[in-house]
Design a protein around this motif. Structure first.
Motif, PDB file in Angstrom:
ATOM      1  N   GLU A 294       0.998  -1.519   0.249  1.00 20.95           N
ATOM      2  CA  GLU A 294      -0.050  -0.017   0.334  1.00 20.95           C
ATOM      3  C   GLU A 294       0.967   1.102   0.029  1.00 20.95           C
ATOM      4  O   GLU A 294       0.260   2.244  -0.102  1.00 20.95           O
ATOM      5  CB  GLU A 294      -0.663  -0.031   1.533  1.00 20.95           C
ATOM      6  CG  GLU A 294      -1.630   1.089   1.155  1.00 20.95           C
ATOM      7  CD  GLU A 294      -2.858   0.836   2.600  1.00 20.95           C
ATOM      8  OE1 GLU A 294      -2.788   2.319   2.922  1.00 20.95           O
ATOM      9  OE2 GLU A 294      -3.302   0.078   3.009  1.00 20.95           O
TER      10      GLU A 294
ATOM     11  N   GLN B   8       2.098   2.326  -3.677  1.00 20.39           N
ATOM     12  CA  GLN B   8       0.873   2.967  -4.660  1.00 20.39           C
ATOM     13  C   GLN B   8       1.189   4.398  -4.491  1.00 20.39           C
ATOM     14  O   GLN B   8       0.759   4.404  -4.790  1.00 20.39           O
ATOM     15  CB  GLN B   8      -0.084   1.905  -4.409  1.00 20.39           C
ATOM     16  CG  GLN B   8      -0.542   0.812  -4.676  1.00 20.39           C
ATOM     17  CD  GLN B   8      -1.752  -0.279  -4.540  1.00 20.39           C
ATOM     18  OE1 GLN B   8      -2.566   0.656  -4.429  1.00 20.39           O
ATOM     19  NE2 GLN B   8      -2.442  -1.207  -4.351  1.00 20.39           N
ATOM     20  N   ASP B   9       0.940   4.875  -2.237  1.00 18.15           N
ATOM     21  CA  ASP B   9       1.267   5.830  -2.600  1.00 18.15           C
ATOM     22  C   ASP B   9       2.570   6.174  -2.814  1.00 18.15           C
ATOM     23  O   ASP B   9       2.775   7.664  -3.310  1.00 18.15           O
ATOM     24  CB  ASP B   9       1.320   5.662  -0.981  1.00 18.15           C
ATOM     25  CG  ASP B   9       0.358   5.625  -0.057  1.00 18.15           C
ATOM     26  OD1 ASP B   9      -0.868   5.649  -1.161  1.00 18.15           O
ATOM     27  OD2 ASP B   9       0.057   5.060   1.361  1.00 18.15           O
TER      28      ASP B   9
ATOM     29  N   SER C  93       4.666  -2.603  -5.758  1.00 22.35           N
ATOM     30  CA  SER C  93       3.551  -2.629  -4.952  1.00 22.35           C
ATOM     31  C   SER C  93       3.092  -4.199  -5.090  1.00 22.35           C
ATOM     32  O   SER C  93       2.525  -5.002  -4.358  1.00 22.35           O
ATOM     33  CB  SER C  93       2.522  -2.290  -5.398  1.00 22.35           C
ATOM     34  OG  SER C  93       0.650  -2.326  -4.464  1.00 22.35           O
TER      35      SER C  93
ATOM     36  N   GLU D 200      -6.630  -1.307 -10.721  1.00 24.84           N
ATOM     37  CA  GLU D 200      -6.252  -0.664 -10.129  1.00 24.84           C
ATOM     38  C   GLU D 200      -4.801  -0.489 -10.896  1.00 24.84           C
ATOM     39  O   GLU D 200      -4.247   1.034 -10.644  1.00 24.84           O
ATOM     40  CB  GLU D 200      -5.758  -0.299  -9.098  1.00 24.84           C
ATOM     41  CG  GLU D 200      -5.694   1.149  -8.196  1.00 24.84           C
ATOM     42  CD  GLU D 200      -5.466   0.823  -6.549  1.00 24.84           C
ATOM     43  OE1 GLU D 200      -4.683   1.431  -5.975  1.00 24.84           O
ATOM     44  OE2 GLU D 200      -6.945  -0.229  -5.866  1.00 24.84           O
TER      45      GLU D 200
ATOM     46  N   TRP E  81      -6.468   7.696  -9.776  1.00 20.80           N
ATOM     47  CA  TRP E  81      -6.194   6.258  -8.463  1.00 20.80           C
ATOM     48  C   TRP E  81      -5.652   7.374  -7.574  1.00 20.80           C
ATOM     49  O   TRP E  81      -5.453   6.432  -6.166  1.00 20.80           O
ATOM     50  CB  TRP E  81      -4.554   5.956  -9.051  1.00 20.80           C
ATOM     51  CG  TRP E  81      -3.429   4.625  -8.624  1.00 20.80           C
ATOM     52  CD1 TRP E  81      -4.488   3.941  -7.890  1.00 20.80           C
ATOM     53  CD2 TRP E  81      -2.530   4.703  -8.888  1.00 20.80           C
ATOM     54  NE1 TRP E  81      -3.730   2.802  -7.340  1.00 20.80           N
ATOM     55  CE2 TRP E  81      -1.970   2.970  -8.067  1.00 20.80           C
ATOM     56  CE3 TRP E  81      -1.396   5.088  -9.141  1.00 20.80           C
ATOM     57  CZ2 TRP E  81      -1.324   2.851  -7.923  1.00 20.80           C
ATOM     58  CZ3 TRP E  81       0.080   4.791  -9.091  1.00 20.80           C
ATOM     59  CH2 TRP E  81       0.335   2.842  -8.957  1.00 20.80           C
TER      60      TRP E  81
ATOM     61  N   LYS F  15      -6.538   5.504  -3.951  1.00 22.37           N
ATOM     62  CA  LYS F  15      -5.872   5.832  -2.476  1.00 22.37           C
ATOM     63  C   LYS F  15      -6.422   6.183  -1.694  1.00 22.37           C
ATOM     64  O   LYS F  15      -6.793   5.823  -0.018  1.00 22.37           O
ATOM     65  CB  LYS F  15      -4.205   5.995  -2.709  1.00 22.37           C
ATOM     66  CG  LYS F  15      -3.671   4.968  -4.004  1.00 22.37           C
ATOM     67  CD  LYS F  15      -2.230   5.388  -4.732  1.00 22.37           C
ATOM     68  CE  LYS F  15      -2.138   6.434  -5.062  1.00 22.37           C
ATOM     69  NZ  LYS F  15      -0.886   7.133  -5.499  1.00 22.37           N
TER      70      LYS F  15
ATOM     71  N   ARG G 122      -9.088   4.458  -0.345  1.00 22.37           N
ATOM     72  CA  ARG G 122      -9.014   3.038   0.411  1.00 22.37           C
ATOM     73  C   ARG G 122      -8.170   3.718   1.881  1.00 22.37           C
ATOM     74  O   ARG G 122      -8.251   2.921   3.174  1.00 22.37           O
ATOM     75  CB  ARG G 122      -8.226   2.816  -0.390  1.00 22.37           C
ATOM     76  CG  ARG G 122      -7.842   1.101   0.330  1.00 22.37           C
ATOM     77  CD  ARG G 122      -6.520  -0.083  -0.747  1.00 22.37           C
ATOM     78  NE  ARG G 122      -5.208   0.961  -1.112  1.00 22.37           N
ATOM     79  CZ  ARG G 122      -5.301   1.350  -2.323  1.00 22.37           C
ATOM     80  NH1 ARG G 122      -5.981   0.608  -2.909  1.00 22.37           N
ATOM     81  NH2 ARG G 122      -4.163   1.899  -2.466  1.00 22.37           N
ATOM     82  N   HIS G 123      -7.724   4.654   2.171  1.00 20.64           N
ATOM     83  CA  HIS G 123      -7.295   5.201   2.999  1.00 20.64           C
ATOM     84  C   HIS G 123      -7.947   4.961   3.863  1.00 20.64           C
ATOM     85  O   HIS G 123      -8.231   4.883   5.567  1.00 20.64           O
ATOM     86  CB  HIS G 123      -5.966   5.700   2.991  1.00 20.64           C
ATOM     87  CG  HIS G 123      -5.103   5.916   5.055  1.00 20.64           C
ATOM     88  ND1 HIS G 123      -5.728   7.422   5.036  1.00 20.64           N
ATOM     89  CD2 HIS G 123      -4.094   6.191   5.112  1.00 20.64           C
ATOM     90  CE1 HIS G 123      -4.920   7.308   6.027  1.00 20.64           C
ATOM     91  NE2 HIS G 123      -4.122   6.726   6.241  1.00 20.64           N
TER      92      HIS G 123
ATOM     93  N   TYR H 262      -5.486  11.934   4.972  1.00 23.15           N
ATOM     94  CA  TYR H 262      -4.467  10.943   3.779  1.00 23.15           C
ATOM     95  C   TYR H 262      -3.133  11.587   4.299  1.00 23.15           C
ATOM     96  O   TYR H 262      -2.413  11.525   3.505  1.00 23.15           O
ATOM     97  CB  TYR H 262      -5.055  10.261   2.841  1.00 23.15           C
ATOM     98  CG  TYR H 262      -4.365  10.069   1.734  1.00 23.15           C
ATOM     99  CD1 TYR H 262      -4.022   8.565   1.743  1.00 23.15           C
ATOM    100  CD2 TYR H 262      -4.525  10.433   0.504  1.00 23.15           C
ATOM    101  CE1 TYR H 262      -3.240   7.864   1.315  1.00 23.15           C
ATOM    102  CE2 TYR H 262      -3.454   9.998  -0.239  1.00 23.15           C
ATOM    103  CZ  TYR H 262      -3.068   8.812  -0.419  1.00 23.15           C
ATOM    104  OH  TYR H 262      -2.140   8.362  -0.957  1.00 23.15           O
TER     105      TYR H 262
ATOM    106  N   ARG I  76       0.033  10.254   4.373  1.00 18.60           N
ATOM    107  CA  ARG I  76       0.985   9.943   3.602  1.00 18.60           C
ATOM    108  C   ARG I  76       1.725  10.649   2.443  1.00 18.60           C
ATOM    109  O   ARG I  76       2.498  10.287   1.614  1.00 18.60           O
ATOM    110  CB  ARG I  76       0.247   8.816   2.352  1.00 18.60           C
ATOM    111  CG  ARG I  76      -0.494   7.733   3.864  1.00 18.60           C
ATOM    112  CD  ARG I  76       0.476   7.060   4.055  1.00 18.60           C
ATOM    113  NE  ARG I  76      -0.126   5.446   4.530  1.00 18.60           N
ATOM    114  CZ  ARG I  76      -0.616   4.491   4.294  1.00 18.60           C
ATOM    115  NH1 ARG I  76      -0.880   4.708   3.224  1.00 18.60           N
ATOM    116  NH2 ARG I  76      -1.270   3.896   4.769  1.00 18.60           N
TER     117      ARG I  76
END
Length: 638
Positions: free
Chosen positions: A395, A398-399, A406, A424, A467, A471, A474-475, A518, A522
């Motif tokens: 994860e 991906q960030d 990933s 994704e 994307w 993200k 999802r976070h 987020y 991140r």
């Protein structure tokens, strides 16, 4: 009428206001009364207000008004009391700590929690203050704090006993020069014990409920400064844990602990007996550690070295504990879980990958994502294919925008990659089965060998923005699943309405600050242009848009309030809108264009004015729900 569970906010007509005022006057004059006694009293004192002379049902009228009044509180025995009047004249004391002085914060729990301060308030000199939790302000205590500008507490030394009052408009904070009244303090201790005994509840009461019940029974409670509430619970035979109160010296569970245990049993359904036993022991140990910390006791007794570390490292127990910790206040609980894991690891004779994973979760919740990454890497040094460590590192990759990295980490977990996850990542991976001299699938116009064969070329921000949105979603959903589910159920008003999950996600990301969290958590990993983009999203409002034209992949719209023209790059939405129709949405800027946060609500012509009126304020979930219900009711009319 408050009973500790309701939160009446509905506007009342003027005659109801007059009735409520008379009810409060009678309760102040006569003390707590049953609803029947109060109805008889108001019928005698002001028959014209309740229609007694006209033969109206006085009991029904008084019951309805009392239920809507935020000035009237229902005691455990059913009697009513004018508690708001007492609270607005009460004084609560609190001893300022050095930590509070440095943070510019007065922690609300336990000493001043009963004041029920609003989100924003001012001091008598006009200084603006706010109440917030750690999710909103890092200076705040886990249970919330009263916060002010830099230096606002400098006039007080650490250790000063403060007298704090809130009259419904302003907060007053003064140093208490004389010792609290001993007799008044003893009376409050007795009142707290009496109020607790009267509850007879199957669950531990919240502290503010206990204080308000005590004031309802004994209005003189806190009318003069007494010792801080934290010093009164012990003499009353009580002990606080988190925001709840129980009997001192007896074993009892907080509602949060009960909810975690229920969730644990749900997650463990079908698991092997050894996994169930290990998970229960680990959860019991965490709860014991929490209780020891809150009570100021030595928590080392709750750490069982090798045995506990082995329980946490057994199968997927660490992931189960992480899931259970999201109940209640997820950010606070995950931080606590990380600190507990660190102490367990320190007491264990050898490192455990699962404890590294829990420490990584705690560091991430603390906004220390780079420290989280180090914990995860330490976990993999112990167990190279630890699924939870690999999943969280994937994860984080991906960030950073590293889709290939990933995917490589996810492949090492041994678990199949879901079609959704693959879709994704695919746009940002090196294409396979493409001839070297064929056009590159990325659309650059160059041959594959001169483009993405050596690695994926940097995609433009417009391509990566979706994307980035995914993200952030999802976070937010992973960190607060209970809020997502609550919001989804709130908006699930009909099968024919807008997508309830999309609306829940929008409310989670924006009014509930999911995007802001987020960015805070991140941000160090995000590419610079994505970080700037996400920061610009944080403050974007919902808008009423009138569609001007729709093309393949986008549509042009005008903000009805401001007249601003926007081009929305959303293929699915563009295929469904029609010129002239109005939609409620939250556009997010991406370079020269816009995408949507996710939800888009069609607004009927008759609903435009109401929508614009709602947009004059910050849109909250209940505002949006009321608007949707209005739209659906209108749609059913012939």
């Amino acid at each position: 009428m408050h009973d500790g569970n309701d939160d009446p906010t509905a506007a009342k007509p003027a005659d109801d206001e007059a009735v409520a005022a008379e009810l409060e006057r009678l309760l102040l004059e006569r003390g707590p009364l049953s609803i029947e006694e109060l109805s008889e009293a108001v019928a005698a004192s002001a028959p014209q207000l309740v229609g007694a002379a006209a033969g109206e049902d006085v009991l029904a009228r008084v019951t309805a008004v009392a239920q809507q009044s935020d000035a009237i509180w229902r005691l455990p025995d059913g009697r009513l009391a004018p508690v708001l009047h007492h609270l607005r004249r009460a004084t609560f004391t609190h001893r300022l700590t050095e930590s509070e002085r440095e943070r510019g914060a007065i922690d609300l729990t336990p000493d001043v929690v009963a004041l029920a301060l609003p989100r924003t308030v001012t001091l008598a000199d006009g200084t603006a203050l706010s109440t917030a939790g750690p999710e909103e302000d890092p200076r705040a205590d886990e249970a919330g704090s009263l916060l002010g500008p830099d230096g606002w507490l400098d006039r007080f030394d650490a250790g000063t006993l403060l007298a704090i009052r809130y009259d419904g408009e302003r907060v007053t904070i003064d140093a208490l020069d004389t010792a609290p009244d001993g007799a008044a303090t003893a009376a409050v201790v007795d009142a707290l014990a009496e109020a607790f005994a009267a509850l007879r509840a199957p669950r531990a009461p919240e502290l503010h409920r206990l204080v308000v019940d005590a004031m309802g029974r004994h209005p003189a409670c806190f009318a003069t400064p007494v010792a801080p509430l934290s010093d009164l619970l012990g003499p009353a035979g009580l002990r606080r844990r988190e925001v709840w109160v129980g009997v001192q010296g007896e074993a009892w569970q907080t509602p949060a602990e009960q909810a975690r245990r229920r969730r644990l049993e749900e997650v463990l359904t079908g698991a092997d007996a050894c996994c169930q036993q290990a998970a229960r022991r680990a959860l019991d140990a965490w709860h014991s550690w929490l209780e020891a910390h809150e009570g100021g006791d030595d928590p080392t007794a709750a750490l069982a070295g090798r045995a506990l570390a082995e329980d946490v490292d057994h199968g997927g127990i660490a992931a189960v504990l992480a899931d259970v910790a999201t109940l209640g206040r997820p950010l606070v609980n995950v931080r606590r879980l990380g600190r507990w894991a660190a102490e367990v690891a320190a007491a264990a004779p050898s490192p455990a990958a699962s404890l590294c994973y829990l420490q990584a979760l705690g560091a991430d919740a603390d906004g220390e994502v780079l420290a989280a990454q180090r914990h995860l890497e330490a976990g993999l040094a112990v167990e190279a294919d630890h699924p939870a460590c690999l999943g969280m590192l994937a994860e984080l990759a991906q960030d950073r925008g590293d889709a290939a990295g990933s995917l490589a980490l996810l492949s090492r977990t041994g678990r199949p990659l879901s079609p959704e996850a693959l879709r994704e990542l695919e746009p940002f991976l090196v294409p396979r089965n493409v001839g070297r001299n064929e056009p590159c699938p990325c659309g650059s116009g160059r041959k594959f060998k001169a483009c993405c064969a050596r690695g994926p070329a940097p995609r433009p921000l417009a391509t990566r923005a979706r994307w980035l949105r995914t993200k952030a979603i999802r976070h937010a959903m992973r960190n607060d699943p209970m809020t997502v589910e609550s919001l989804r159920q709130l908006f699930d008003v009909s099968n024919g309405g807008p997508d309830s999950l999309a609306m829940a996600v929008d409310m989670l990301l924006f009014p509930s600050r999911g995007v802001a969290r987020y960015v805070d958590a991140r941000g160090p990993l995000l590419p610079a242009d994505e970080l700037a983009c996400a920061r610009a999203w944080v403050t974007q409002p919902m808008r009423l848009l009138e569609v001007a034209a729709a093309t393949d992949g986008s549509f042009d719209a005008v903000d009805v309030r401001t007249g601003e023209q926007l081009t929305i790059e959303e293929p699915v939405a563009a295929a469904t809108v029609q010129p002239g129709e109005a939609v409620l949405a939250r556009p997010l800027p991406v370079e020269d264009g816009w995408i949507l946060s996710g939800t888009m609500i069609r607004v009927p012509p008759t609903g435009r004015d109401r929508t614009l009126a709602m947009l004059e304020e910050d849109v909250r979930p209940f505002h949006l729900l009321h608007l949707l219900v209005d739209f659906q009711v209108e749609a059913l009319r012939p």
